[in-house]
Scaffold this active site. Structure first.
Site, PDB file in Angstrom:
ATOM      1  CG  ASP A 104      -2.263   0.661   0.952  1.00 43.91           C
ATOM      2  OD1 ASP A 104      -2.208   1.875   0.698  1.00 43.91           O
ATOM      3  OD2 ASP A 104      -3.338   0.027   0.986  1.00 43.91           O
ATOM      4  CG  HIS A 107      -0.809   1.563  -3.312  1.00 41.18           C
ATOM      5  ND1 HIS A 107      -2.050   1.270  -2.800  1.00 41.18           N
ATOM      6  CD2 HIS A 107      -0.409   0.436  -3.941  1.00 41.18           C
ATOM      7  CE1 HIS A 107      -2.375   0.031  -3.097  1.00 41.18           C
ATOM      8  NE2 HIS A 107      -1.399  -0.504  -3.786  1.00 41.18           N
TER       9      HIS A 107
END
Ligand SMILES: *[C@@H]1O[C@H](CO)[C@@H](O)[C@H](O)[C@H]1NC(C)=O
Ligand SMILES: *[C@@H]1O[C@H](CO)[C@@H](O)[C@H](O)[C@H]1NC(C)=O
Length: 344
Positions: free
Chosen positions: A225, A248
């Site tokens: 993430d 991310h």
């Protein structure tokens, strides 16, 4: 194909001065009395539950009038969730980890705590070296299979604390976020290594919120993430020389989830490298009515290889596709002031 962008500086609005005061660990630290977890019954075999021994060692270290070292020697130490709570008698505690601290292998629950290892209400603690192995794979598989699973835990949480240094610590395969800094002042993370697979769910690297004077320097984050996420109530933050990927990207937000929300201000992210990430720099806001804001944000000097969205400002962040309140209300907006992406 590699995208290579070089981002350089621009201006900055100054409103107040905060001076970071963190003294580096000295060699004098080695002469301090040591509280070795093994002395309190911990076993370096990777199987014996050493939770109680760790907590006893902490209680003794925290209760000492002089500066001490809490030592985790070489070996693998299995522990369940633990909260190391202050305030301590002497402000300066050194937690030296030479070995690896491991979580149970199978799916387990941390009870009422959303954290595996938590430092709470401490002042002047240095956590140095070692590996924290969250053993998240079983939980990720459970979530992927859509079974009912425990929520999982943050590997390392530092909350309501100040003057904390985390140095050369490695975090592997957390259940959820690797590290969370919450309601803190003056926290320095340096030489931190974070590693989890790119497809592991919600394994954010370092999340910071409601905190001032936090810095993350010379660190390497590979996860499933956001590598770094910067939430409401963060001010005077520096991210310098951080490598991100997979992951991310480095995000501010999500912002504007609540009507009344503290903003994010004076954040500098510089000299970063992104490799194979979905985003580079991102600001995400829910697009709901809110007084939240991002102000005086500077992103500079980045090198990006194979990044899908090098710069991404998302004012309609909606990860679950269930944001009816977003579209109906015209009065939305999280305010962005002085956000600079600087190219050279
Ligand atoms: C902490 O311990 C050091 C010695 O290790 C001592 O000099 C100092 O005064 C102590 N601080 C407090 C607040 O007791
Ligand atoms: C902004 O944050 C930095 C730390 O990154 C700090 O050194 C600086 O003093 C802050 N500036 C203002 C105006 O508070």
């Amino acid at each position: 194909m590699a995208i290579h962008s070089n981002l350089i500086s621009l201006l900055f609005l100054a409103t107040a001065i905060t001076i970071l005061t963190i003294s580096p660990p000295t060699s004098a630290a080695t002469r301090r009395p040591q509280f070795n977890v093994v002395r309190f019954g911990a076993r370096p075999d990777g199987r014996t539950d050493s939770t109680r021994a760790f907590l006893t060692a902490w209680t003794r270290a925290c209760g000492s009038r002089v500066r001490v070292i809490m030592l985790v020697p070489k070996g693998r130490f299995l522990v369940r969730n633990m909260q190391f709570t202050g305030p301590c008698k002497n402000r300066s505690i050194f937690v030296r980890i030479l070995g690896t601290i491991v979580a149970p292998n199978n799916i387990w629950t941390t009870g009422n705590s959303p954290h595996w290892i938590e430092f709470h209400r401490v002042d002047g603690v240095t956590i140095s070296g070692g590996v924290l192995d969250g053993k998240g794979a079983a939980l990720w598989a459970c979530k992927k299979a859509g079974r009912s699973c425990p929520n999982g835990a943050t590997t390392l949480s530092i909350s309501n604390s100040q003057n904390v240094v985390v140095s050369r610590l490695t975090s592997l395969n957390s259940h959820m976020f690797h590290m969370v800094i919450n309601f803190c002042h003056n926290v320095k993370l340096q030489g931190v290594r974070i590693s989890a697979p790119g497809n592991s769910p919600n394994t954010d690297g370092i999340h910071v919120q409601f905190s001032t004077a936090v810095s993350i320097v010379s660190s390497k984050i590979a996860t499933g993430d956001d590598c770094v996420s910067i939430g409401p109530g963060t001010a005077n933050m520096l991210v310098d020389k951080v490598t991100c990927g997979p992951g991310h990207g480095i995000s501010i937000g999500s912002l504007g989830k609540d009507v009344n929300e503290q903003g994010v201000q004076n954040v500098t992210v510089r000299s970063t490298t992104f490799v194979g990430t979905t985003n580079g720099f991102r600001i995400k806001a829910w697009g709901k009515p809110s007084n939240g804001f991002a102000r005086n944000i500077l992103f500079q000097h980045a090198t990006m290889y194979n990044v899908q969205n090098p710069i991404f400002i998302d004012q309609r962040y909606c990860p679950d596709r269930n944001c009816a309140d977003q579209v109906k209300k015209k009065k939305k907006v999280t305010h962005f002031f002085c956000v600079f992406f600087c190219y050279a």
